[in-house]
Design a protein around this motif. Structure first.
Motif, PDB file in Angstrom:
ATOM      1  N   VAL A  24       0.829  -1.206   0.000  1.00 36.65           N
ATOM      2  CA  VAL A  24       0.000   0.000   0.000  1.00 36.65           C
ATOM      3  C   VAL A  24       0.864   1.258   0.000  1.00 36.65           C
ATOM      4  CG1 VAL A  24      -1.978  -1.135   1.068  1.00 36.65           C
ATOM      5  CG2 VAL A  24      -0.309   0.018   2.518  1.00 36.65           C
ATOM      6  N   LEU A  25       2.006   1.220   0.671  1.00 32.31           N
ATOM      7  CA  LEU A  25       2.899   2.376   0.649  1.00 32.31           C
ATOM      8  C   LEU A  25       3.437   2.617  -0.760  1.00 32.31           C
ATOM      9  CD1 LEU A  25       4.988   1.919   3.939  1.00 32.31           C
ATOM     10  CD2 LEU A  25       3.127   3.546   3.532  1.00 32.31           C
ATOM     11  N   ALA A  26       3.829   1.540  -1.438  1.00 32.78           N
ATOM     12  CA  ALA A  26       4.343   1.676  -2.807  1.00 32.78           C
ATOM     13  C   ALA A  26       3.246   2.135  -3.760  1.00 32.78           C
ATOM     14  CB  ALA A  26       4.938   0.348  -3.270  1.00 32.78           C
ATOM     15  N   LEU A  27       2.036   1.616  -3.588  1.00 31.84           N
ATOM     16  CA  LEU A  27       0.919   2.005  -4.445  1.00 31.84           C
ATOM     17  C   LEU A  27       0.671   3.510  -4.375  1.00 31.84           C
ATOM     18  CD1 LEU A  27      -1.515   1.170  -6.254  1.00 31.84           C
ATOM     19  CD2 LEU A  27      -2.824   0.872  -4.129  1.00 31.84           C
ATOM     20  N   ASP A  28       0.622   4.050  -3.166  1.00 34.80           N
ATOM     21  CA  ASP A  28       0.400   5.489  -3.001  1.00 34.80           C
ATOM     22  C   ASP A  28       1.608   6.290  -3.470  1.00 34.80           C
ATOM     23  OD1 ASP A  28      -2.033   4.857  -1.889  1.00 34.80           O
ATOM     24  OD2 ASP A  28      -1.424   5.218   0.181  1.00 34.80           O
ATOM     25  N   ASN A  29       2.789   5.772  -3.202  1.00 34.74           N
ATOM     26  CA  ASN A  29       4.030   6.482  -3.506  1.00 34.74           C
ATOM     27  C   ASN A  29       4.242   6.662  -5.009  1.00 34.74           C
ATOM     28  OD1 ASN A  29       6.581   7.633  -2.740  1.00 34.74           O
ATOM     29  ND2 ASN A  29       7.585   5.727  -3.291  1.00 34.74           N
ATOM     30  N   VAL A  30       3.860   5.657  -5.782  1.00 30.99           N
ATOM     31  CA  VAL A  30       4.131   5.659  -7.227  1.00 30.99           C
ATOM     32  C   VAL A  30       2.962   6.248  -8.021  1.00 30.99           C
ATOM     33  CG1 VAL A  30       4.668   4.144  -9.186  1.00 30.99           C
ATOM     34  CG2 VAL A  30       5.738   3.747  -6.987  1.00 30.99           C
ATOM     35  N   ASN A  31       1.829   6.432  -7.377  1.00 32.62           N
ATOM     36  CA  ASN A  31       0.653   6.981  -8.072  1.00 32.62           C
ATOM     37  C   ASN A  31       0.156   8.263  -7.406  1.00 32.62           C
ATOM     38  OD1 ASN A  31      -0.152   4.726 -10.122  1.00 32.62           O
ATOM     39  ND2 ASN A  31       0.241   3.629  -8.204  1.00 32.62           N
ATOM     40  N   PRO A  32       1.020   9.282  -7.259  1.00 30.31           N
ATOM     41  CA  PRO A  32       0.602  10.509  -6.559  1.00 30.31           C
ATOM     42  C   PRO A  32      -0.477  11.281  -7.295  1.00 30.31           C
ATOM     43  CG  PRO A  32       2.719  10.845  -7.623  1.00 30.31           C
ATOM     44  CD  PRO A  32       2.412   9.379  -7.740  1.00 30.31           C
ATOM     45  N   GLU A  33      -0.597  11.029  -8.608  1.00 37.21           N
ATOM     46  CA  GLU A  33      -1.642  11.709  -9.374  1.00 37.21           C
ATOM     47  C   GLU A  33      -3.021  11.150  -9.059  1.00 37.21           C
ATOM     48  OE1 GLU A  33      -0.646   8.074 -11.728  1.00 37.21           O
ATOM     49  OE2 GLU A  33       0.428   9.517 -10.480  1.00 37.21           O
ATOM     50  N   ILE A  34      -3.068   9.982  -8.415  1.00 33.26           N
ATOM     51  CA  ILE A  34      -4.343   9.357  -8.037  1.00 33.26           C
ATOM     52  C   ILE A  34      -4.559   9.406  -6.535  1.00 33.26           C
ATOM     53  CG2 ILE A  34      -5.688   7.207  -8.066  1.00 33.26           C
ATOM     54  CD1 ILE A  34      -4.168   6.400 -10.579  1.00 33.26           C
ATOM     55  N   TYR A  35      -3.494   9.069  -5.788  1.00 36.21           N
ATOM     56  CA  TYR A  35      -3.642   8.926  -4.343  1.00 36.21           C
ATOM     57  C   TYR A  35      -2.815   9.952  -3.576  1.00 36.21           C
ATOM     58  CZ  TYR A  35      -5.504   4.303  -5.541  1.00 36.21           C
ATOM     59  OH  TYR A  35      -6.243   3.276  -6.064  1.00 36.21           O
ATOM     60  N   PRO A  36      -3.429  10.646  -2.628  1.00 33.70           N
ATOM     61  CA  PRO A  36      -2.638  11.443  -1.683  1.00 33.70           C
ATOM     62  C   PRO A  36      -1.774  10.513  -0.823  1.00 33.70           C
ATOM     63  CG  PRO A  36      -5.001  11.946  -1.546  1.00 33.70           C
ATOM     64  CD  PRO A  36      -4.872  10.697  -2.355  1.00 33.70           C
ATOM     65  N   SER A  37      -0.792  11.070  -0.154  1.00 29.46           N
ATOM     66  CA  SER A  37       0.077  10.250   0.694  1.00 29.46           C
ATOM     67  C   SER A  37      -0.739   9.465   1.725  1.00 29.46           C
ATOM     68  CB  SER A  37       1.081  11.138   1.428  1.00 29.46           C
ATOM     69  OG  SER A  37       1.950  11.770   0.512  1.00 29.46           O
ATOM     70  N   TYR A  38      -0.421   8.197   1.850  1.00 31.76           N
ATOM     71  CA  TYR A  38      -1.030   7.302   2.845  1.00 31.76           C
ATOM     72  C   TYR A  38      -2.535   7.111   2.634  1.00 31.76           C
ATOM     73  CZ  TYR A  38       3.400   8.304   5.162  1.00 31.76           C
ATOM     74  OH  TYR A  38       4.742   8.460   5.446  1.00 31.76           O
ATOM     75  N   HIS A  39      -3.008   7.338   1.432  1.00 29.72           N
ATOM     76  CA  HIS A  39      -4.452   7.209   1.176  1.00 29.72           C
ATOM     77  C   HIS A  39      -4.946   5.790   1.465  1.00 29.72           C
ATOM     78  CE1 HIS A  39      -8.337   7.856  -0.818  1.00 29.72           C
ATOM     79  NE2 HIS A  39      -8.173   6.642  -1.334  1.00 29.72           N
ATOM     80  N   ASN A  40      -4.171   4.785   1.041  1.00 31.99           N
ATOM     81  CA  ASN A  40      -4.607   3.400   1.196  1.00 31.99           C
ATOM     82  C   ASN A  40      -4.115   2.744   2.483  1.00 31.99           C
ATOM     83  OD1 ASN A  40      -6.060   2.568  -1.415  1.00 31.99           O
ATOM     84  ND2 ASN A  40      -4.235   3.598  -2.203  1.00 31.99           N
ATOM     85  N   LEU A  41      -3.408   3.516   3.296  1.00 28.68           N
ATOM     86  CA  LEU A  41      -2.858   2.957   4.531  1.00 28.68           C
ATOM     87  C   LEU A  41      -3.912   2.921   5.633  1.00 28.68           C
ATOM     88  CD1 LEU A  41      -0.354   1.997   6.152  1.00 28.68           C
ATOM     89  CD2 LEU A  41      -0.014   4.404   6.784  1.00 28.68           C
ATOM     90  N   LYS A  42      -4.078   1.761   6.218  1.00 26.35           N
ATOM     91  CA  LYS A  42      -4.934   1.619   7.390  1.00 26.35           C
ATOM     92  C   LYS A  42      -4.025   1.422   8.599  1.00 26.35           C
ATOM     93  CE  LYS A  42      -8.744  -0.229   4.687  1.00 26.35           C
ATOM     94  NZ  LYS A  42      -9.608  -1.385   4.378  1.00 26.35           N
ATOM     95  N   PRO A  43      -4.267   2.143   9.685  1.00 29.26           N
ATOM     96  CA  PRO A  43      -3.345   2.112  10.830  1.00 29.26           C
ATOM     97  C   PRO A  43      -2.986   0.721  11.314  1.00 29.26           C
ATOM     98  CG  PRO A  43      -4.983   3.841  11.132  1.00 29.26           C
ATOM     99  CD  PRO A  43      -5.391   3.082   9.905  1.00 29.26           C
ATOM    100  N   ALA A  44      -3.921  -0.222  11.204  1.00 29.76           N
ATOM    101  CA  ALA A  44      -3.640  -1.577  11.679  1.00 29.76           C
ATOM    102  C   ALA A  44      -2.449  -2.203  10.967  1.00 29.76           C
ATOM    103  CB  ALA A  44      -4.876  -2.461  11.499  1.00 29.76           C
ATOM    104  N   LEU A  45      -2.185  -1.783   9.719  1.00 31.43           N
ATOM    105  CA  LEU A  45      -1.089  -2.377   8.955  1.00 31.43           C
ATOM    106  C   LEU A  45       0.262  -2.100   9.592  1.00 31.43           C
ATOM    107  CD1 LEU A  45      -2.114  -1.740   5.214  1.00 31.43           C
ATOM    108  CD2 LEU A  45      -1.929  -3.937   6.390  1.00 31.43           C
ATOM    109  N   HIS A  46       0.507  -0.831   9.978  1.00 30.32           N
ATOM    110  CA  HIS A  46       1.813  -0.541  10.567  1.00 30.32           C
ATOM    111  C   HIS A  46       1.816  -0.742  12.091  1.00 30.32           C
ATOM    112  CE1 HIS A  46       0.667   3.568  11.960  1.00 30.32           C
ATOM    113  NE2 HIS A  46      -0.015   3.637  10.844  1.00 30.32           N
ATOM    114  N   GLU A  47       0.667  -0.573  12.714  1.00 24.04           N
ATOM    115  CA  GLU A  47       0.617  -0.777  14.167  1.00 24.04           C
ATOM    116  C   GLU A  47       0.887  -2.238  14.522  1.00 24.04           C
ATOM    117  OE1 GLU A  47      -3.218   0.719  15.185  1.00 24.04           O
ATOM    118  OE2 GLU A  47      -2.590   2.831  15.091  1.00 24.04           O
ATOM    119  N   ALA A  48       0.455  -3.161  13.658  1.00 28.40           N
ATOM    120  CA  ALA A  48       0.698  -4.584  13.912  1.00 28.40           C
ATOM    121  C   ALA A  48       2.182  -4.916  13.890  1.00 28.40           C
ATOM    122  CB  ALA A  48      -0.030  -5.433  12.871  1.00 28.40           C
ATOM    123  N   LEU A  49       2.977  -4.046  13.265  1.00 31.02           N
ATOM    124  CA  LEU A  49       4.422  -4.244  13.197  1.00 31.02           C
ATOM    125  C   LEU A  49       5.165  -3.312  14.146  1.00 31.02           C
ATOM    126  CD1 LEU A  49       4.648  -4.485   9.301  1.00 31.02           C
ATOM    127  CD2 LEU A  49       4.982  -6.369  10.916  1.00 31.02           C
TER     128      LEU A  49
END
Length: 281
Positions: free
Chosen positions: A223-248
């Motif tokens: 999800v980080l790469a998806l947002d990072n490489v498609n800034p014309e579609i997604y704002p930063s961290y658009h697809n990031l859900k907190p559970a993804l990084h909090e679990a780590l």
């Protein structure tokens, strides 16, 4: 065409280089030595050159230049050597894909970005042989290249994702499965170790599903790469859900650091794995 039919078709269309197949057999043979592995690589000049380029790249940042295959295997490790040879072999298998249906440069940028992020987080968690996760990230979307080759109209339709419909949702709606599903199945069919394809198969699972650390790392990296490489579609961290990084046990600052570092690495590492870039560097 269903998933099984597409995987069967892909097996006929895309074949791993013989040196990669022989390298795997050597790795599976407990009697083989580092010299046996070195001999297989040395007899494939393009693979030997690639291994040296990778060992001397931003992926490792070794302080001294590595100028022999034997030395590269020693410092990278035999299992990691196989993983990196595999990544090169798969990218070569797809070198003739027609780029009219998709932007191949962006495809490889997102793939490399995902791989670098996965390796970064694996290093943070002290996971052994983090190259495995680099390779999983790099190969997570090769199902798109299969679809481009076999069903180009469907691949074009799958490009129309936006802030309301994610790539995975669109792929499932058009194909009945995701590119990651296809990637994992094809990698499994190639008899590549499950440590590579299992995280790919879990990449779109619900973030609260029971998955291992490596699967969670690849989900986050995707999800980080998806947002990072498609800034014309997604704002930063658009697809990031907190559970993804909090679990780590990662916070937003950790993610910022990961993106800053891997973005710098990405420019040079893309040239190692994007078949279109081999002629340019």
């Amino acid at each position: 065409m269903n998933l099984d039919e597409l995987v069967s078709k892909a097996e006929d269309l895309f074949v791993l280089p013989d040196s990669v197949t022989r390298l795997k057999a050597c790795m599976d043979d407990e009697a083989s030595s580092i010299d046996d592995i070195g001999d297989i690589i040395a007899f494939d000049p393009s693979l030997a050159t690639q291994l040296l380029r990778v060992a001397n790249s931003a992926l490792y940042r070794f302080p001294n230049k590595i100028d022999t295959v034997t030395r590269a295997i020693q410092v990278v490790g035999t299992r990691s050597t196989y993983d990196l040879a595999l990544a090169y072999g798969v990218s070569q298998a797809f070198s003739d894909v027609d780029g009219q249906a998709i932007d191949l440069d962006k495809f490889w940028e997102q793939s490399v970005s995902c791989g670098l992020l996965a390796k970064y987080f694996a290093d943070m968690r002290n996971i052994r042989e983090p190259e495995r996760l680099f390779v999983s990230g790099l190969l997570h979307n090769i199902g798109e290249l299969v679809t481009v080759s076999v069903m180009p109209d469907s691949a074009t339709r799958c490009q129309a994702f936006n802030t309301r419909v994610s790539p995975a949702e669109l792929q499932f709606g058009v194909l009945g499965f995701t590119y990651a599903d296809l990637s994992a199945r094809l990698i499994e069919k190639w008899d590549i170790p499950s440590s590579i394809y299992t995280p790919i198969a879990s990449i779109h699972k619900d973030e609260n599903a029971e998955t291992g650390v490596e699967e969670k790392i690849l989900q986050l990296s995707y999800v980080l790469a998806l947002d990072n490489v498609n800034p014309e579609i997604y704002p930063s961290y658009h697809n990031l859900k907190p559970a993804l990084h909090e679990a780590l046990s990662l916070n937003r600052e950790d993610l910022e650091d990961a993106l800053d570092i891997t973005n710098l690495q990405c420019i040079s590492v893309i040239s190692l794995f994007n078949p279109n870039a081999f002629m340019l560097y």
